[in-house]
Design a protein around this motif. Structure first.
Motif, PDB file in Angstrom:
ATOM      1  N   ASN A 415       0.836  -1.204   0.000  1.00  0.00           N
ATOM      2  CA  ASN A 415       0.000   0.000   0.000  1.00  0.00           C
ATOM      3  C   ASN A 415       0.868   1.251   0.000  1.00  0.00           C
ATOM      4  O   ASN A 415       1.924   1.270   0.658  1.00  0.00           O
ATOM      5  N   PRO A 416       0.454   2.303  -0.684  1.00  0.00           N
ATOM      6  CA  PRO A 416       1.239   3.543  -0.664  1.00  0.00           C
ATOM      7  C   PRO A 416       1.227   4.172   0.720  1.00  0.00           C
ATOM      8  O   PRO A 416       0.289   3.977   1.493  1.00  0.00           O
ATOM      9  N   PRO A 417       2.260   4.936   1.063  1.00  0.00           N
ATOM     10  CA  PRO A 417       2.275   5.628   2.352  1.00  0.00           C
ATOM     11  C   PRO A 417       1.284   6.788   2.352  1.00  0.00           C
ATOM     12  O   PRO A 417       0.818   7.218   1.295  1.00  0.00           O
ATOM     13  N   PRO A 418       0.958   7.313   3.526  1.00  0.00           N
ATOM     14  CA  PRO A 418       0.011   8.433   3.606  1.00  0.00           C
ATOM     15  C   PRO A 418       0.464   9.625   2.770  1.00  0.00           C
ATOM     16  O   PRO A 418       1.664   9.957   2.717  1.00  0.00           O
ATOM     17  N   GLY A 419      -0.502  10.243   2.087  1.00  0.00           N
ATOM     18  CA  GLY A 419      -0.237  11.471   1.366  1.00  0.00           C
ATOM     19  C   GLY A 419       0.372  11.305  -0.003  1.00  0.00           C
ATOM     20  O   GLY A 419       0.666  12.300  -0.670  1.00  0.00           O
ATOM     21  N   VAL A 420       0.578  10.067  -0.464  1.00  0.00           N
ATOM     22  CA  VAL A 420       1.184   9.820  -1.770  1.00  0.00           C
ATOM     23  C   VAL A 420       0.169   9.115  -2.667  1.00  0.00           C
ATOM     24  O   VAL A 420      -0.406   8.107  -2.270  1.00  0.00           O
ATOM     25  N   LYS A 421      -0.050   9.646  -3.873  1.00  0.00           N
ATOM     26  CA  LYS A 421      -0.962   8.999  -4.802  1.00  0.00           C
ATOM     27  C   LYS A 421      -0.388   7.656  -5.262  1.00  0.00           C
ATOM     28  O   LYS A 421       0.819   7.515  -5.454  1.00  0.00           O
ATOM     29  N   SER A 422      -1.276   6.708  -5.482  1.00  0.00           N
ATOM     30  CA  SER A 422      -0.870   5.340  -5.772  1.00  0.00           C
ATOM     31  C   SER A 422       0.067   5.235  -6.966  1.00  0.00           C
ATOM     32  O   SER A 422       1.153   4.646  -6.877  1.00  0.00           O
ATOM     33  N   VAL A 423      -0.342   5.786  -8.092  1.00  0.00           N
ATOM     34  CA  VAL A 423       0.460   5.655  -9.306  1.00  0.00           C
ATOM     35  C   VAL A 423       1.797   6.362  -9.142  1.00  0.00           C
ATOM     36  O   VAL A 423       2.835   5.871  -9.608  1.00  0.00           O
ATOM     37  N   ASP A 424       1.799   7.513  -8.457  1.00  0.00           N
ATOM     38  CA  ASP A 424       3.056   8.226  -8.219  1.00  0.00           C
ATOM     39  C   ASP A 424       3.999   7.376  -7.372  1.00  0.00           C
ATOM     40  O   ASP A 424       5.216   7.330  -7.625  1.00  0.00           O
ATOM     41  N   TRP A 425       3.451   6.712  -6.362  1.00  0.00           N
ATOM     42  CA  TRP A 425       4.257   5.855  -5.486  1.00  0.00           C
ATOM     43  C   TRP A 425       4.860   4.695  -6.274  1.00  0.00           C
ATOM     44  O   TRP A 425       6.057   4.396  -6.154  1.00  0.00           O
ATOM     45  N   ILE A 426       4.029   4.056  -7.107  1.00  0.00           N
ATOM     46  CA  ILE A 426       4.522   2.924  -7.897  1.00  0.00           C
ATOM     47  C   ILE A 426       5.610   3.378  -8.864  1.00  0.00           C
ATOM     48  O   ILE A 426       6.695   2.786  -8.934  1.00  0.00           O
TER      49      ILE A 426
END
Length: 436
Positions: A415-426
């Motif tokens: 799961n992405p960390p708080p405050g980070v959009k999923s696609v940006d995190w990936i």
């Protein structure tokens, strides 16, 4: 009218009035009940394998809570001693209908809260309505990450992880087992769930299989039912992997139509949300398919007192083991119970207000049959949780599909960390992921 007649008439009126008073007195006072709206598919192609198991899961858990027979820490009757009164609504019919049904639940049926929604399009439509009405809404499923990545809510929560977890876990599973993916194709429904799932899978593949080439990339409409053209394209592409987030009746139809044409033998099938079609498909489900269940659910769930209670109790009541939708609605009900009882500890045991429940639910965590649920994202309104991935293997002796080669992934690995959009995190390399 003589004296005797007057006496008889007075007694008759008294009996009538007493009967009416008893009738009005039958329902428990509001303080002693908690009226809970439940929204799930009861009809349509998503009902058999998804919506109805959710309704049966809710019924089992609410019955157990009302009897006070759930295990610790959920042994207190109902919600903090209040009996739970469910009002169940069919999700079938589209987003416009669901918006009106949600208004009816709050304004006509006077429910204290609503737990609901499987379809991502429905979730996106109803969330702003609950916020407008200042009423508590717990989304128990719907996978699109957009709910809390594109908006902020005070009255809306999602008590399950979104689809990013499913796709990151699939890619990690495939990488750990050296699955060949020089080429891959994709087939996903053309709406929020399918589009977002596809985006996450393609982005995660780009990180861990950077040389993989995307061949056929198909987006049939939700509820298409017939996939002859798409299957021809997938067979023709001959990709190493075919990925799909199809679910419900669409997934069943796709598998029933594609297996006879040899797709599962030509390509490795990778399905992000497939456990719920295993019971109805049985031996028609091919072996070796890599599947997710949107959590550590069903045959991939971990042994615990809470899971033993739920899995065995549901199976005994319904003649079939519980799958993802039943688990997801259950963790939502237990999360609400946990928040209500925490709020009551602070207010002296009174039925809590909506704002008191919101305060207790925001950022909370609780144990569920599928593991620890943590409201860590979306400013404390979006859950993260662990997930398991496995392969299918039909067992003729048990006459059911078993799941083998199971791998459990911690919540903070997928799961992405708080405050980070999923696609940006990936796309950023999944920085900060904590994996075993």
């Amino acid at each position: 009218m003589n004296h005797l007649s007057r006496i008889k008439r007075s007694l008759a009126l008294l009996a009538t009035c007493s009967g009416a008073m008893l009738a009005f007195a039958t329902p428990s006072p509001a303080q002693d009940t908690f009226k809970l709206g439940i929204v799930t598919f009861l009809s349509g192609p998503a009902a058999e394998s998804f919506g109805v198991p959710a309704s049966k899961g809710a019924q089992f858990v609410i019955d157990e809570l009302n009897k006070g027979t759930a295990p610790a820490p959920y042994q207190k009757v109902g919600f903090g001693g209040m009996k739970i009164e469910p009002v169940v609504i069919d999700e079938n019919g589209g987003a416009t209908k669901q918006v009106q049904e949600l208004r009816n639940l709050y304004q006509r049926d006077n429910v204290d809260a609503v737990i609901g929604y499987i379809g991502s399009g429905d979730c996106l439509a109803v969330a702003p309505i609950a916020e407008e009405l200042k009423k508590l809404l717990l989304l128990f499923d719907c996978g699109t990450p957009r709910i809390f990545e594109e908006a902020k809510y005070n009255y809306v929560f999602r008590t399950a992880a979104h689809a990013t977890m499913d796709n990151v876990a699939l890619i990690r599973y495939m990488k750990s087992r050296n699955i060949k993916m020089g080429t891959f194709s994709a087939i996903n429904q053309d709406y929020a769930w399918g589009q977002d799932s596809r985006a996450d899978f393609v982005a995660a593949a780009g990180q861990m299989f950077p040389d993989a080439k995307l061949n056929a990339d198909l987006l049939p409409k939700f509820g298409a039912g017939q996939y002859g053209t798409e299957i021809s394209a997938l067979v023709s592409a001959g990709s190493d992997v075919v990925y799909s987030s199809l679910w419900g009746g669409d997934l069943q139809a796709f598998l029933l139509q594609s297996v006879p044409r040899g797709l599962s033998k030509r390509s490795q099938l990778v399905l992000s949300a497939a456990d719920h079609v295993l019971p109805p498909l049985g031996e028609k489900m091919p072996d070796g398919v890599i599947i997710g269940a949107r959590g550590a659910y069903g045959l991939m769930s971990q042994k615990s007192p809470i899971n033993d209670w739920f899995f065995q109790g549901y199976e005994k009541a319904n003649g079939v083991y519980p799958v993802q939708a039943a688990y997801r609605v259950t963790q939502s009900i237990l999360g609400l119970k946990n928040a209500i009882e925490k709020a009551m500890e602070k207010n002296g045991g009174k039925k809590p207000t909506t704002d008191e429940i919101i305060t207790a639910l925001t950022g909370s965590e609780w144990q569920s049959p599928g593991g620890l649920i943590q409201m860590k994202n979306g400013d404390g309104h979006q859950a993260i949780q662990p997930i398991a991935i496995s392969r299918t293997k039909y067992d003729p002796a048990k006459k059911r599909v078993e799941l083998v080669d199971i791998q459990l992934f911690p919540a903070e690995c997928v799961n992405p960390p708080p405050g980070v959009k999923s696609v940006d995190w990936i796309k950023g390399g999944m920085t900060g992921a904590k994996c075993n």
